[in-house]
Write a protein that holds these residues in place. Sequence first.
Motif, PDB file in Angstrom:
ATOM      1  N   VAL A 142      15.855  -3.283-143.242  1.00  0.00           N
ATOM      2  CA  VAL A 142      16.912  -4.218-143.221  1.00  0.00           C
ATOM      3  C   VAL A 142      16.651  -4.366-141.659  1.00  0.00           C
ATOM      4  O   VAL A 142      18.192  -5.262-141.791  1.00  0.00           O
ATOM      5  CB  VAL A 142      18.076  -2.704-143.447  1.00  0.00           C
ATOM      6  N   SER A 143      16.323  -3.517-140.742  1.00  0.00           N
ATOM      7  CA  SER A 143      17.204  -3.326-139.788  1.00  0.00           C
ATOM      8  C   SER A 143      16.099  -5.537-139.454  1.00  0.00           C
ATOM      9  O   SER A 143      16.958  -5.835-138.598  1.00  0.00           O
ATOM     10  CB  SER A 143      15.702  -2.741-138.708  1.00  0.00           C
ATOM     11  N   SER A 144      14.997  -5.839-140.314  1.00  0.00           N
ATOM     12  CA  SER A 144      14.122  -7.004-139.636  1.00  0.00           C
ATOM     13  C   SER A 144      15.098  -7.938-140.251  1.00  0.00           C
ATOM     14  O   SER A 144      15.300  -8.923-140.018  1.00  0.00           O
ATOM     15  CB  SER A 144      12.803  -6.850-140.603  1.00  0.00           C
ATOM     16  N   VAL A 145      15.665  -8.106-141.217  1.00  0.00           N
ATOM     17  CA  VAL A 145      16.910  -8.479-141.463  1.00  0.00           C
ATOM     18  C   VAL A 145      18.580  -8.971-141.336  1.00  0.00           C
ATOM     19  O   VAL A 145      18.052 -10.000-140.904  1.00  0.00           O
ATOM     20  CB  VAL A 145      17.266  -8.063-142.946  1.00  0.00           C
TER      21      VAL A 145
ATOM     22  N   ALA B 166      25.561 -12.005-132.738  1.00  0.00           N
ATOM     23  CA  ALA B 166      24.501 -11.809-132.302  1.00  0.00           C
ATOM     24  C   ALA B 166      23.970 -10.559-132.290  1.00  0.00           C
ATOM     25  O   ALA B 166      23.086  -9.838-132.630  1.00  0.00           O
ATOM     26  CB  ALA B 166      23.254 -13.145-131.743  1.00  0.00           C
ATOM     27  N   GLY B 167      24.630 -10.124-130.761  1.00  0.00           N
ATOM     28  CA  GLY B 167      24.480  -9.006-130.515  1.00  0.00           C
ATOM     29  C   GLY B 167      24.528  -7.158-130.943  1.00  0.00           C
ATOM     30  O   GLY B 167      23.863  -6.776-130.815  1.00  0.00           O
ATOM     31  N   PHE B 168      25.227  -7.738-131.860  1.00  0.00           N
ATOM     32  CA  PHE B 168      26.383  -6.826-132.788  1.00  0.00           C
ATOM     33  C   PHE B 168      24.751  -6.775-134.047  1.00  0.00           C
ATOM     34  O   PHE B 168      24.459  -5.331-133.626  1.00  0.00           O
ATOM     35  CB  PHE B 168      27.182  -6.958-133.432  1.00  0.00           C
ATOM     36  N   LEU B 169      24.233  -8.100-134.381  1.00  0.00           N
ATOM     37  CA  LEU B 169      23.162  -7.492-135.392  1.00  0.00           C
ATOM     38  C   LEU B 169      21.483  -7.069-135.088  1.00  0.00           C
ATOM     39  O   LEU B 169      21.236  -5.985-135.091  1.00  0.00           O
ATOM     40  CB  LEU B 169      22.791  -9.169-136.123  1.00  0.00           C
ATOM     41  N   MET B 170      21.686  -7.139-133.388  1.00  0.00           N
ATOM     42  CA  MET B 170      20.691  -7.439-132.345  1.00  0.00           C
ATOM     43  C   MET B 170      20.775  -5.544-132.227  1.00  0.00           C
ATOM     44  O   MET B 170      19.510  -4.292-132.835  1.00  0.00           O
ATOM     45  CB  MET B 170      20.604  -7.316-131.192  1.00  0.00           C
TER      46      MET B 170
ATOM     47  N   ILE C 237      30.597  -4.552-128.655  1.00  0.00           N
ATOM     48  CA  ILE C 237      30.398  -5.277-129.972  1.00  0.00           C
ATOM     49  C   ILE C 237      28.927  -5.095-130.013  1.00  0.00           C
ATOM     50  O   ILE C 237      28.536  -4.261-131.249  1.00  0.00           O
ATOM     51  CB  ILE C 237      30.554  -6.989-129.647  1.00  0.00           C
ATOM     52  N   SER C 238      27.985  -5.567-128.927  1.00  0.00           N
ATOM     53  CA  SER C 238      26.388  -5.156-129.373  1.00  0.00           C
ATOM     54  C   SER C 238      26.348  -3.607-129.394  1.00  0.00           C
ATOM     55  O   SER C 238      26.421  -2.843-130.788  1.00  0.00           O
ATOM     56  CB  SER C 238      25.704  -5.836-128.351  1.00  0.00           C
ATOM     57  N   PHE C 239      25.851  -2.565-128.525  1.00  0.00           N
ATOM     58  CA  PHE C 239      26.154  -1.397-128.522  1.00  0.00           C
ATOM     59  C   PHE C 239      26.933   0.030-128.746  1.00  0.00           C
ATOM     60  O   PHE C 239      26.344   0.733-129.618  1.00  0.00           O
ATOM     61  CB  PHE C 239      25.752  -0.759-127.230  1.00  0.00           C
ATOM     62  N   GLY C 240      27.893  -1.003-128.674  1.00  0.00           N
ATOM     63  CA  GLY C 240      28.578  -0.173-129.170  1.00  0.00           C
ATOM     64  C   GLY C 240      29.171  -0.288-130.958  1.00  0.00           C
ATOM     65  O   GLY C 240      28.779   0.551-132.091  1.00  0.00           O
ATOM     66  N   LEU C 241      29.344  -1.097-131.229  1.00  0.00           N
ATOM     67  CA  LEU C 241      29.923  -1.389-132.664  1.00  0.00           C
ATOM     68  C   LEU C 241      28.588  -1.667-133.695  1.00  0.00           C
ATOM     69  O   LEU C 241      28.347  -1.062-134.582  1.00  0.00           O
ATOM     70  CB  LEU C 241      30.670  -2.836-133.243  1.00  0.00           C
ATOM     71  N   GLY C 242      27.623  -2.325-132.669  1.00  0.00           N
ATOM     72  CA  GLY C 242      26.503  -2.528-133.331  1.00  0.00           C
ATOM     73  C   GLY C 242      25.596  -1.450-133.520  1.00  0.00           C
ATOM     74  O   GLY C 242      24.803  -1.007-135.054  1.00  0.00           O
ATOM     75  N   GLY C 243      25.891  -0.549-132.532  1.00  0.00           N
ATOM     76  CA  GLY C 243      24.698   0.619-132.201  1.00  0.00           C
ATOM     77  C   GLY C 243      25.523   1.593-132.955  1.00  0.00           C
ATOM     78  O   GLY C 243      24.602   2.276-134.130  1.00  0.00           O
TER      79      GLY C 243
ATOM     80  N   LEU D 250      19.291 -12.704-139.322  1.00  0.00           N
ATOM     81  CA  LEU D 250      19.796 -13.477-139.458  1.00  0.00           C
ATOM     82  C   LEU D 250      21.066 -12.891-138.117  1.00  0.00           C
ATOM     83  O   LEU D 250      21.480 -14.277-137.514  1.00  0.00           O
ATOM     84  CB  LEU D 250      21.093 -12.619-140.589  1.00  0.00           C
ATOM     85  N   GLY D 251      20.636 -12.417-137.075  1.00  0.00           N
ATOM     86  CA  GLY D 251      20.933 -12.984-135.621  1.00  0.00           C
ATOM     87  C   GLY D 251      20.221 -14.113-134.812  1.00  0.00           C
ATOM     88  O   GLY D 251      21.367 -15.132-134.387  1.00  0.00           O
ATOM     89  N   PHE D 252      18.823 -14.411-135.090  1.00  0.00           N
ATOM     90  CA  PHE D 252      18.759 -15.323-135.075  1.00  0.00           C
ATOM     91  C   PHE D 252      19.140 -17.021-135.496  1.00  0.00           C
ATOM     92  O   PHE D 252      19.622 -17.975-134.941  1.00  0.00           O
ATOM     93  CB  PHE D 252      16.587 -15.376-135.372  1.00  0.00           C
ATOM     94  N   ALA D 253      19.425 -16.891-136.689  1.00  0.00           N
ATOM     95  CA  ALA D 253      20.055 -18.297-137.429  1.00  0.00           C
ATOM     96  C   ALA D 253      21.186 -18.304-136.889  1.00  0.00           C
ATOM     97  O   ALA D 253      21.384 -19.068-136.445  1.00  0.00           O
ATOM     98  CB  ALA D 253      20.055 -17.225-139.031  1.00  0.00           C
TER      99      ALA D 253
END
Length: 380
Positions: free
Chosen positions: A360-363, A207-211, A332-338, A367-370
């Motif tokens: 796309v960001s809102s999607v 979820a952190g990746f998605l955010m 994982i979040s700021f690195g891969l996700g960012g 998904l992270g919420f789910a």
Amino acid sequence: MHSLPYWRLSGFYFVYFAFVGAFAPYWSLYLKSLEFTSFQIGVLMSLLQVARMVAPNLWGWLADHTGRGVRIVQVAAGMSLLAYLGVFAGESFGWLFAVMALMCVFWSASLPLMEAVTLRHLGEGTGHYGRIRVWGSVGFIVSVIGLGYLLDIAPIRALLWVVLGLKIGVLLFSRCIPEPHVIPHHGDQAPVWDIIKRPHVAAFLAAGFLMAAAHGVYYTFYSIYLVDLGYSKGAVGWLWSIGVLCEMAVFLWMPKLVAASGLRNILLASFLLATLRFLLIGFGAQWLAVVVVAQMLHAASFGSYHAASVAVIHRFFGGRHNAKGQAIYTSISFGLGGTAGGLWSGWMWEPAGPALTFGVSSVATLLGFALLLWRLQLRD
């Protein structure tokens, strides 16, 4: 708590996020002034996230292995400063790619290690993290507003000198912070990979990746988007600061929010409100009132999300795994996700347009919420 180096830690956060307030909103404008394409800007602005994919884990392992996290922050801050000096020596895409990549490898060590240092200094009082972190928000506001007005009257190249001064400030403050005592944790003997594989931990990291991926377009193109819509650079600075002012309020209220709602509910609300925020930016940025509301939602998409996430990681990765845990979360979040967010937004921005890109960001945040709703369980 009586021995907490409150002002030294707060000062570090102030200067560190003053740098972020200069770099995140305005560095893309500097790159645009060099006539780079939107894809080239996306690539360069993603370098910090690329560095965060690997480098923080190396720094985190070294900090936990040696027990000298503050010393590593000091060395990394000095090397990052030396690398940054290269921006004064050339303006080609290849040169800036090399300079920024080297700078980011060292810079990526600072925040995750300092988060671990701060939480170790707080000990059992981790709920007071926001009282220290809020000074980072103050630094961001001072920087983003001041630079907004400065760049309305000064050439964009003035940004380079401001950033240089802030990086020197980070180095100086890092040298004032004492090493914290490491408290043993019941999970110290478990391999860190065993912690990562636990379903609730893996779900949280995903979820952190998605955010972070959702924020890629925001940190890369938001200022360019607003300027293209006719907002002045001074107005852009104020709009960024509105979000950070709301973020500050969340940091100060965080102990009460956690007591009332729990970390899991705070995270779920953060993802839902982030979804709304990106929809507002993508489809309503031409109206000032809509942009103001969207910026107020930064309190959720970053403020409550980040404060809750740091606390959750501290809970998942304790004792000798603390610095590694913060580094893994960052990677994982700021690195891969960012990185993913910066690259796909650079690829989409011109052919698809702002509305679809922010859509796309809102999607991603939905998904992270789910994912958190399905998997994350916490004992508050």
